[in-house]
Write a protein that holds these residues in place. Sequence first.
Motif, short mmCIF file in Angstrom:
data_model
loop_
_atom_site.label_atom_id
_atom_site.label_comp_id
_atom_site.label_asym_id
_atom_site.label_seq_id
_atom_site.Cartn_x
_atom_site.Cartn_y
_atom_site.Cartn_z
N ARG A 132 1.10 -2.65 8.66
CA ARG A 132 0.64 -2.75 7.29
C ARG A 132 0.38 -4.22 6.96
NH1 ARG A 132 4.42 1.54 6.53
NH2 ARG A 132 3.39 3.42 5.74
N TRP A 177 -2.32 -7.33 5.89
CA TRP A 177 -3.53 -7.53 5.07
C TRP A 177 -4.75 -7.63 6.00
CZ3 TRP A 177 -2.94 -7.55 -0.22
CH2 TRP A 177 -4.11 -7.77 -0.97
N LEU A 191 -6.75 -4.09 -5.38
CA LEU A 191 -6.12 -2.81 -5.68
C LEU A 191 -6.26 -1.83 -4.53
CD1 LEU A 191 -7.18 -2.36 -9.44
CD2 LEU A 191 -4.93 -3.05 -8.53
N ARG A 207 -3.88 -2.96 -1.65
CA ARG A 207 -2.49 -2.71 -2.01
C ARG A 207 -2.15 -1.23 -1.92
NH1 ARG A 207 -0.64 -5.60 -7.41
NH2 ARG A 207 1.29 -4.52 -6.74
N ARG A 208 -3.10 -0.39 -2.32
CA ARG A 208 -2.85 1.06 -2.23
C ARG A 208 -2.76 1.49 -0.77
NH1 ARG A 208 -6.67 5.76 -4.98
NH2 ARG A 208 -5.40 7.55 -4.28
N ARG A 209 -3.59 0.87 0.07
CA ARG A 209 -3.57 1.23 1.50
C ARG A 209 -2.29 0.75 2.17
NH1 ARG A 209 -8.10 -0.69 5.97
NH2 ARG A 209 -7.13 0.38 7.77
N LEU A 210 -1.77 -0.40 1.74
CA LEU A 210 -0.57 -0.94 2.35
C LEU A 210 0.71 -0.36 1.78
CD1 LEU A 210 -1.54 -4.72 2.56
CD2 LEU A 210 -1.75 -2.97 4.33
N ARG A 211 0.59 0.46 0.75
CA ARG A 211 1.80 1.02 0.12
C ARG A 211 2.50 1.97 1.09
NH1 ARG A 211 0.20 3.72 -5.19
NH2 ARG A 211 -0.38 1.52 -5.60
N PRO A 212 3.81 1.85 1.25
CA PRO A 212 4.55 2.73 2.17
C PRO A 212 4.44 4.20 1.80
CG PRO A 212 5.88 0.85 1.47
CD PRO A 212 4.69 0.84 0.61
#
Length: 214
Positions: A10, A12, A206, A209-214
């Motif tokens: 995860r 960037w 945004l 961040r949504r893609r990297l959210r666990p």
Amino acid sequence: MTDPVTPPSRRWPLIPTIIVLAAVLVMIALGVWQLQRKSEKEALVALYQRNMAMSSLVAYPELPPVADAFLYRKSSVVCLEAVGWDPRSGTDRKGRAGIRMIAECRTGAEGPGVLVDVGIGDDFTPPKWAGGIVQGTIVPGPEQPTVIARATGKAVPARAMLIADTPAAGLRASAVPSADDTPNNHLAYAGQWFLFAAAALIIYILAVRRRLRP
């Protein structure tokens, strides 16, 4: 015994981030350029306003491109003959709509001639005008290059036009454009580019961040 499943990385995303940042920088640069164009246009309008305040005559610029110092100045030409007519919609000096009679005037044996707006009529019938000495105001001609033509480098230099102070017989005097009518939308364009840059950056952050959210 099975091996544990390794969770996906995860981090960037580097390449997409570089691409988005490059696009944002381009949009910001375009916004700054529009602000510079705004200042240039304001200086040009100020020049036109000074030109309109002058009463002395200048030599008519028969060949394009026409220098800004000539626009909205008083001048005179000798029309030997109207070799053609280009009727267009327009208004007289009282705001009444009609058909603007633009004559293609011959001024000598050779040469491009000049465009003369001899007045406003009620229909497309050209006036019975024999030419002569015409005094009036120099304005941009009716055929101006488009934005696309300018951007692609295919713009043909625009000709000027003389709006006669005294209309031809049977016509009404055409309205003279004001220097204040010169379009200056560069501040709005700059705001749009800055808004696009901000929106692109926010949407990208945004989404990542949504893609990297666990």
